[in-house]
Motif scaffolding. Structure first.
Motif, mmCIF file in Angstrom:
data_model
loop_
_atom_site.group_PDB
_atom_site.id
_atom_site.type_symbol
_atom_site.label_atom_id
_atom_site.label_comp_id
_atom_site.label_asym_id
_atom_site.label_seq_id
_atom_site.Cartn_x
_atom_site.Cartn_y
_atom_site.Cartn_z
ATOM 1 N N LEU A 24 46.911 10.217 27.361
ATOM 2 C CA LEU A 24 46.189 10.826 28.481
ATOM 3 C C LEU A 24 46.664 10.226 29.788
ATOM 4 C CD1 LEU A 24 42.570 10.663 27.000
ATOM 5 C CD2 LEU A 24 44.011 12.701 27.122
ATOM 6 N N SER A 25 46.617 11.009 30.857
ATOM 7 C CA SER A 25 46.940 10.489 32.188
ATOM 8 C C SER A 25 45.812 9.571 32.659
ATOM 9 C CB SER A 25 47.103 11.641 33.170
ATOM 10 O OG SER A 25 45.843 12.262 33.406
ATOM 11 N N GLY A 26 46.072 8.849 33.753
ATOM 12 C CA GLY A 26 45.045 7.982 34.305
ATOM 13 C C GLY A 26 43.783 8.737 34.688
ATOM 14 N N GLY A 27 43.946 9.886 35.329
ATOM 15 C CA GLY A 27 42.786 10.687 35.713
ATOM 16 C C GLY A 27 42.010 11.182 34.509
ATOM 17 N N GLN A 28 42.727 11.577 33.456
ATOM 18 C CA GLN A 28 42.057 12.023 32.234
ATOM 19 C C GLN A 28 41.314 10.873 31.563
ATOM 20 O OE1 GLN A 28 45.556 13.647 30.353
ATOM 21 N NE2 GLN A 28 44.992 15.756 30.841
ATOM 22 N N GLN A 29 41.934 9.702 31.546
ATOM 23 C CA GLN A 29 41.259 8.549 30.950
ATOM 24 C C GLN A 29 39.968 8.215 31.702
ATOM 25 O OE1 GLN A 29 43.608 5.107 29.507
ATOM 26 N NE2 GLN A 29 45.397 6.227 30.287
ATOM 27 N N GLN A 30 40.008 8.322 33.034
ATOM 28 C CA GLN A 30 38.799 8.019 33.782
ATOM 29 C C GLN A 30 37.720 9.063 33.537
ATOM 30 O OE1 GLN A 30 37.283 5.537 34.526
ATOM 31 N NE2 GLN A 30 37.957 4.844 36.550
ATOM 32 N N ARG A 31 38.119 10.311 33.323
ATOM 33 C CA ARG A 31 37.117 11.329 32.983
ATOM 34 C C ARG A 31 36.513 11.072 31.601
ATOM 35 N NH1 ARG A 31 39.665 16.996 33.662
ATOM 36 N NH2 ARG A 31 41.686 16.000 33.930
ATOM 37 N N VAL A 32 37.318 10.599 30.667
ATOM 38 C CA VAL A 32 36.773 10.183 29.368
ATOM 39 C C VAL A 32 35.764 9.052 29.567
ATOM 40 C CG1 VAL A 32 37.303 9.139 27.125
ATOM 41 C CG2 VAL A 32 38.804 10.900 28.060
ATOM 42 N N ALA A 33 36.116 8.092 30.431
ATOM 43 C CA ALA A 33 35.224 6.964 30.693
ATOM 44 C C ALA A 33 33.906 7.419 31.322
ATOM 45 C CB ALA A 33 35.918 5.941 31.595
ATOM 46 N N ILE A 34 33.970 8.412 32.201
ATOM 47 C CA ILE A 34 32.747 8.947 32.809
ATOM 48 C C ILE A 34 31.896 9.644 31.748
ATOM 49 C CG2 ILE A 34 31.851 10.643 34.453
ATOM 50 C CD1 ILE A 34 34.377 10.020 36.159
ATOM 51 N N ALA A 35 32.547 10.420 30.893
ATOM 52 C CA ALA A 35 31.816 11.075 29.800
ATOM 53 C C ALA A 35 31.151 10.036 28.911
ATOM 54 C CB ALA A 35 32.764 11.954 28.987
ATOM 55 N N ARG A 36 31.862 8.966 28.613
ATOM 56 C CA ARG A 36 31.287 7.895 27.791
ATOM 57 C C ARG A 36 30.091 7.245 28.491
ATOM 58 N NH1 ARG A 36 35.103 2.845 26.931
ATOM 59 N NH2 ARG A 36 34.739 2.825 29.180
ATOM 60 N N ALA A 37 30.200 7.025 29.791
ATOM 61 C CA ALA A 37 29.117 6.385 30.536
ATOM 62 C C ALA A 37 27.847 7.228 30.559
ATOM 63 C CB ALA A 37 29.570 6.088 31.964
ATOM 64 N N LEU A 38 28.018 8.554 30.535
ATOM 65 C CA LEU A 38 26.872 9.455 30.686
ATOM 66 C C LEU A 38 26.362 10.045 29.378
ATOM 67 C CD1 LEU A 38 28.054 11.389 33.871
ATOM 68 C CD2 LEU A 38 26.082 9.855 33.734
ATOM 69 N N VAL A 39 27.079 9.832 28.270
ATOM 70 C CA VAL A 39 26.802 10.582 27.044
ATOM 71 C C VAL A 39 25.403 10.317 26.489
ATOM 72 C CG1 VAL A 39 27.762 8.874 25.431
ATOM 73 C CG2 VAL A 39 27.860 11.326 24.865
ATOM 74 N N HIS A 40 24.872 9.111 26.693
ATOM 75 C CA HIS A 40 23.542 8.791 26.156
ATOM 76 C C HIS A 40 22.446 8.948 27.213
ATOM 77 C CE1 HIS A 40 25.154 5.195 27.996
ATOM 78 N NE2 HIS A 40 24.024 4.547 27.878
ATOM 79 N N MET A 52 30.155 16.599 26.068
ATOM 80 C CA MET A 52 30.387 15.841 27.294
ATOM 81 C C MET A 52 31.837 15.947 27.735
ATOM 82 S SD MET A 52 27.810 14.564 28.829
ATOM 83 C CE MET A 52 28.882 13.732 29.987
ATOM 84 N N LEU A 53 32.769 15.928 26.790
ATOM 85 C CA LEU A 53 34.176 16.078 27.161
ATOM 86 C C LEU A 53 34.448 17.458 27.749
ATOM 87 C CD1 LEU A 53 35.821 14.176 24.200
ATOM 88 C CD2 LEU A 53 36.073 13.605 26.619
ATOM 89 N N GLU A 54 33.771 18.453 27.257
ATOM 90 C CA GLU A 54 33.908 19.792 27.840
ATOM 91 C C GLU A 54 33.399 19.795 29.278
ATOM 92 O OE1 GLU A 54 32.737 24.458 26.887
ATOM 93 O OE2 GLU A 54 31.989 22.859 25.605
ATOM 94 N N ARG A 55 32.327 19.072 29.535
ATOM 95 C CA ARG A 55 31.740 19.064 30.872
ATOM 96 C C ARG A 55 32.614 18.335 31.890
ATOM 97 N NH1 ARG A 55 25.385 17.892 30.658
ATOM 98 N NH2 ARG A 55 25.554 18.864 32.711
ATOM 99 N N VAL A 56 33.481 17.449 31.413
ATOM 100 C CA VAL A 56 34.408 16.794 32.350
ATOM 101 C C VAL A 56 35.798 17.427 32.295
ATOM 102 C CG1 VAL A 56 33.145 14.610 32.281
ATOM 103 C CG2 VAL A 56 35.081 14.960 30.710
ATOM 104 N N GLY A 57 35.885 18.603 31.670
ATOM 105 C CA GLY A 57 37.124 19.371 31.683
ATOM 106 C C GLY A 57 38.165 18.932 30.685
ATOM 107 N N LEU A 58 37.742 18.290 29.594
ATOM 108 C CA LEU A 58 38.694 17.770 28.611
ATOM 109 C C LEU A 58 38.428 18.296 27.204
ATOM 110 C CD1 LEU A 58 38.916 14.045 29.816
ATOM 111 C CD2 LEU A 58 40.618 15.850 30.145
ATOM 112 N N ALA A 59 37.940 19.510 27.098
ATOM 113 C CA ALA A 59 37.638 20.078 25.783
ATOM 114 C C ALA A 59 38.878 20.161 24.896
ATOM 115 C CB ALA A 59 37.014 21.467 25.937
ATOM 116 N N ASP A 60 40.043 20.313 25.498
ATOM 117 C CA ASP A 60 41.278 20.447 24.721
ATOM 118 C C ASP A 60 41.917 19.108 24.378
ATOM 119 O OD1 ASP A 60 41.038 23.216 24.812
ATOM 120 O OD2 ASP A 60 42.246 23.366 26.647
#
Length: 224
Positions: free
Chosen positions: A141-157, A124-132
């Protein structure tokens, strides 16, 4: 996906009863991204919290996937854990956890093995561009990166419904547009419904439909 009928909610301020929602009704289809818009005090956050099972003190009826919304706290917690995801303005990441562990947390709550958690969260992190960035903690993490982590968390299940409260309000234009793109593309790809409370025209303009509220009443619905 979700229907609500004659939803009402009041707050008591001292001796005064203040209506937050006044008998609102509507329907949101599977895979839609719908914006709840309106000024502060319009009722959009109240409606979002009720639809997200974060507030169960309301009058009216809600159906989710053709079944009535649960009335007990235990049943509500089970449905939230298995079928709902959440994205917040302030990200709400766990600061002592890595990005990967933050994303994996809903899988942990749903009984996945540690190996499954790590594998699915990394994907999921790879799909939001945060594989690294899987080993980075939120403070790195920057604010934008943190929000992408949050989106990945929201969708992971793979939830049926994601509740998003002002997901772009604290982001600059570049990061806001990136977050909107990710939410919209993954939501449509996974057939996940998004309900988004927002003041941000960048967000509202990109949603499939907007519901306008004022003083706890739905004023109009606008299809984009």
């Amino acid at each position: 996906m979700i229907r609500f009928n004659a939803l009402s909610k009041q707050y008591q301020l001292g001796h005064q009863i203040v209506p937050a929602l006044q008998g609102v009704s509507g329907e949101i289809r599977t895979g839609e991204m719908v914006a709840l818009c309106g000024p502060s005090g319009s009722g959009k956050s109240t409606l979002l919290n009720i639809l997200g099972l974060l507030d169960m003190d309301y009058q009216g009826e809600i159906w989710f996937q053709n079944k009535p919304y649960p009335k007990s706290a235990k049943e509500a917690a089970t449905l939230r854990r298995s079928q709902l995801g959440f994205v917040f303005q302030r990200f709400n990441l766990i600061p002592v956890m890595t990005a990967q562990d933050n994303v994996a947390y809903p899988l942990h709550l749903n009984g996945y093995s540690k190996q499954e958690q790590d594998s699915i969260a990394a994907e999921m992190l790879e799909r939001v561009g945060l594989a690294d960035f899987i080993s980075h903690k939120p403070d790195n993490l920057s604010g934008g990166q943190q929000q992408r982590v949050a989106i990945a968390r929201a969708l992971v299940h793979k939830p049926a419904l994601v509740i998003a409260d002002e997901p772009t309000a604290s982001l600059d234009s570049q990061n806001a547009n990136m977050v909107i793109d990710i939410m919209k593309s993954l939501g449509h790809e996974m057939n996940t419904t998004f309900i988004v409370a927002t003041h941000d025209s960048r967000m509202a303009d990109r949603c499939d439909r907007s519901i306008q509220l004022l003083d706890g009443i739905i004023q109009e619905e606008v299809t984009e």
